[in-house]
Design an enzyme around this catalytic site. Structure first.
Site, PDB file in Angstrom:
ATOM      1  N   LYS A  21      -9.978  -3.938  -6.549  1.00 45.73           N
ATOM      2  CA  LYS A  21     -10.405  -2.557  -6.794  1.00 45.73           C
ATOM      3  C   LYS A  21      -9.201  -1.695  -7.130  1.00 45.73           C
ATOM      4  CE  LYS A  21     -12.535  -2.365  -2.666  1.00 45.73           C
ATOM      5  NZ  LYS A  21     -13.173  -3.616  -2.284  1.00 45.73           N
ATOM      6  N   LYS A  76      -4.593 -10.603 -10.119  1.00 46.78           N
ATOM      7  CA  LYS A  76      -5.617 -10.696  -9.073  1.00 46.78           C
ATOM      8  C   LYS A  76      -6.695  -9.615  -9.273  1.00 46.78           C
ATOM      9  CE  LYS A  76      -6.541  -9.755  -4.341  1.00 46.78           C
ATOM     10  NZ  LYS A  76      -6.547  -8.674  -3.448  1.00 46.78           N
ATOM     11  N   LYS A  92       0.835  -1.205   0.000  1.00 41.49           N
ATOM     12  CA  LYS A  92       0.000   0.000   0.000  1.00 41.49           C
ATOM     13  C   LYS A  92       0.867   1.252   0.000  1.00 41.49           C
ATOM     14  CE  LYS A  92      -4.171  -2.081   1.788  1.00 41.49           C
ATOM     15  NZ  LYS A  92      -4.873  -2.512   2.987  1.00 41.49           N
TER      16      LYS A  92
HETATM   17  P1  ADP Z   1      -9.774  -5.437  -3.071  1.00 44.25           P
HETATM   18  O1  ADP Z   1      -8.505  -6.177  -3.361  1.00 44.25           O
HETATM   19  O2  ADP Z   1     -10.591  -5.280  -4.300  1.00 44.25           O
HETATM   20  O3  ADP Z   1      -9.548  -4.141  -2.351  1.00 44.25           O
HETATM   21  P2  ADP Z   1     -10.697  -6.360  -0.536  1.00 44.25           P
HETATM   22  O4  ADP Z   1      -9.312  -6.232  -0.028  1.00 44.25           O
HETATM   23  O5  ADP Z   1     -11.731  -5.403  -0.060  1.00 44.25           O
HETATM   24  O6  ADP Z   1     -10.644  -6.359  -2.119  1.00 44.25           O
HETATM   25  O7  ADP Z   1     -11.176  -7.855  -0.248  1.00 44.25           O
HETATM   26  C1  ADP Z   1     -12.294  -8.274   0.524  1.00 44.25           C
HETATM   27  C2  ADP Z   1     -12.282  -9.782   0.684  1.00 44.25           C
HETATM   28  O8  ADP Z   1     -12.338 -10.438  -0.594  1.00 44.25           O
HETATM   29  C3  ADP Z   1     -11.008 -10.332   1.333  1.00 44.25           C
HETATM   30  O9  ADP Z   1     -11.311 -11.465   2.124  1.00 44.25           O
HETATM   31  C4  ADP Z   1     -10.141 -10.710   0.178  1.00 44.25           C
HETATM   32  O10 ADP Z   1      -9.185 -11.620   0.517  1.00 44.25           O
HETATM   33  C5  ADP Z   1     -11.187 -11.246  -0.801  1.00 44.25           C
HETATM   34  N1  ADP Z   1     -10.729 -11.010  -2.166  1.00 44.25           N
HETATM   35  C6  ADP Z   1     -10.576  -9.820  -2.770  1.00 44.25           C
HETATM   36  N2  ADP Z   1     -10.129  -9.945  -4.032  1.00 44.25           N
HETATM   37  C7  ADP Z   1      -9.998 -11.277  -4.232  1.00 44.25           C
HETATM   38  C8  ADP Z   1      -9.569 -12.084  -5.328  1.00 44.25           C
HETATM   39  N3  ADP Z   1      -9.215 -11.530  -6.485  1.00 44.25           N
HETATM   40  N4  ADP Z   1      -9.559 -13.412  -5.167  1.00 44.25           N
HETATM   41  C9  ADP Z   1      -9.930 -13.978  -4.001  1.00 44.25           C
HETATM   42  N5  ADP Z   1     -10.343 -13.288  -2.935  1.00 44.25           N
HETATM   43  C10 ADP Z   1     -10.374 -11.960  -3.028  1.00 44.25           C
END
Ligand code: ADP
Ligand code: TRP
Length: 321
Positions: free
Chosen positions: A192, A189, A110
């Protein structure tokens, strides 16, 4: 077994969140003791606009409920409605070596992305540990990106227990390899922060546009294709049962399947899968008082559990005198 997980209310919900975490959580309510919350304190590391956070919190709650989370079968709340977690986070901070946090990839990533390296971001895994330990969770289903945070939680729990006896359950991460990392439009992956998501709740036109943006290789229609090398397939398969998956693989391997055609099918599948949930979501967001009262009941129940753990911790650490 007690299962717990949280999701941040920042931004719209994408297929990575859904398949990586939410659908598994919702299944758990049928046979385990499920604790599920909206991590709005954690979201403050990236959202400073109060109106955006408040609205995002309601939307995240509506998402979970619309997708099938049943507040009768689970304990479902908003993190900040159980502020006891902050007290525990402080207590746990005293058992958190600096080096443990300094090694966290998520923090380093980050900061590399340009987010200011403040204390909230740095201490994020300690608060996450408090979320998990406060409710004595056995299992925590998360995406692969959260694996290290679970290791931090285990380390802190063990350190604390070494000092005060077996107060905390040492939690296990649950990372399903099948869906460990849901790929995004570009095969990286889905996230967002990479701008490569397919969102669950959006209008048809926008959804179609996202699906059409999935990156594919320049292979002529008539040529056989390897499904495992195709970003469209990697997303499409999440919606298919075994036999439909085999069927699609054969169509790839036979040649004659165009990426435009398979993208159109994927778009229709996503649209049709989530359409009924979108209706329910709109109903929930159309009755905010009703939604707030569901959340208030959930936080009452969560607080009961939290206070039992915290009572013991306060006694052991000398805060109760
Ligand atoms: P982002 O990466 O879009 O910011 P978040 O960090 O808010 O997503 O993730 C929320 C939940 O969804 C977490 O438990 C995270 O591990 C899961 N998650 C997010 N993106 C993925 C992905 N591409 N594959 C599997 N799990 C994911
Ligand atoms: N950090 C998690 C994420 O971004 C959200 C979260 C906060 C969480 N507290 C938690 C997940 C406790 C599991 C358990 O996805």
């Amino acid at each position: 077994m007690r299962v717990l997980s949280g999701i941040q209310p920042s931004g719209s919900l994408h297929l990575g969140n859904y398949f990586g975490m939410m659908s598994k959580m919702i299944d758990y309510q049928e046979h385990e003791e499920l604790f599920c919350f909206i991590a709005n304190y954690h979201a403050q590391t990236s959202v400073s606009d109060g109106k955006v956070l408040a609205r995002g919190t309601l939307e995240a709650a509506a998402n979970f409920l619309a997708l099938g989370l049943d507040p009768e079968k689970s304990i479902f709340w908003v993190q900040s409605d159980v502020p006891e977690v902050q007290e525990l986070a402080w207590l746990l901070s005293n058992f958190t070596p600096m080096g443990l946090l300094e090694r966290c990839h998520s923090y380093k990533d980050k900061v590399a992305q340009g987010i200011k390296p403040n204390h909230g971001l740095f201490a994020y895994p300690v608060l996450m540990t408090a979320d998990i330990l406060l409710f004595k969770s056995d299992r925590v289903p998360v995406g692969k990106d959260q694996k290290q945070h679970l290791e931090v939680a285990r380390d802190i729990a063990i350190k604390f227990n070494n000092e005060y006896g077996d107060i905390f359950v040492v939690p296990e991460a649950e990372i399903d390899d099948e869906v460990a990392t849901i790929p995004g439009l570009d095969g990286q992956k889905m996230s967002k922060s990479y701008g490569n998501t397919i969102d669950l709740f959006q209008d048809e036109k926008a959804l179609r546009k996202q699906v059409m943006r999935i990156v594919t290789a320049p292979i002529p229609v008539e040529e056989p294709k390897d499904p495992d090398q195709c970003n469209v397939y990697k997303i499409y398969r999440l919606f298919l049962d075994k036999s439909a998956d085999q069927e699609l693989r054969k169509r790839y391997q036979a040649g004659g399947l165009g990426f435009g055609e398979v993208k159109q099918e994927l778009f229709e599948t996503i649209r049709d899968t989530f359409a009924p949930f979108a209706v329910r979501r709109n109903e929930l967001l159309g009755d905010l008082e009703g939604l707030r009262s569901i959340l208030a009941e959930g936080s009452d129940r969560a607080r009961g559990v939290a206070n039992r753990t915290l009572g013991k911790v306060r006694k052991k650490t000398g805060l109760a005198y």
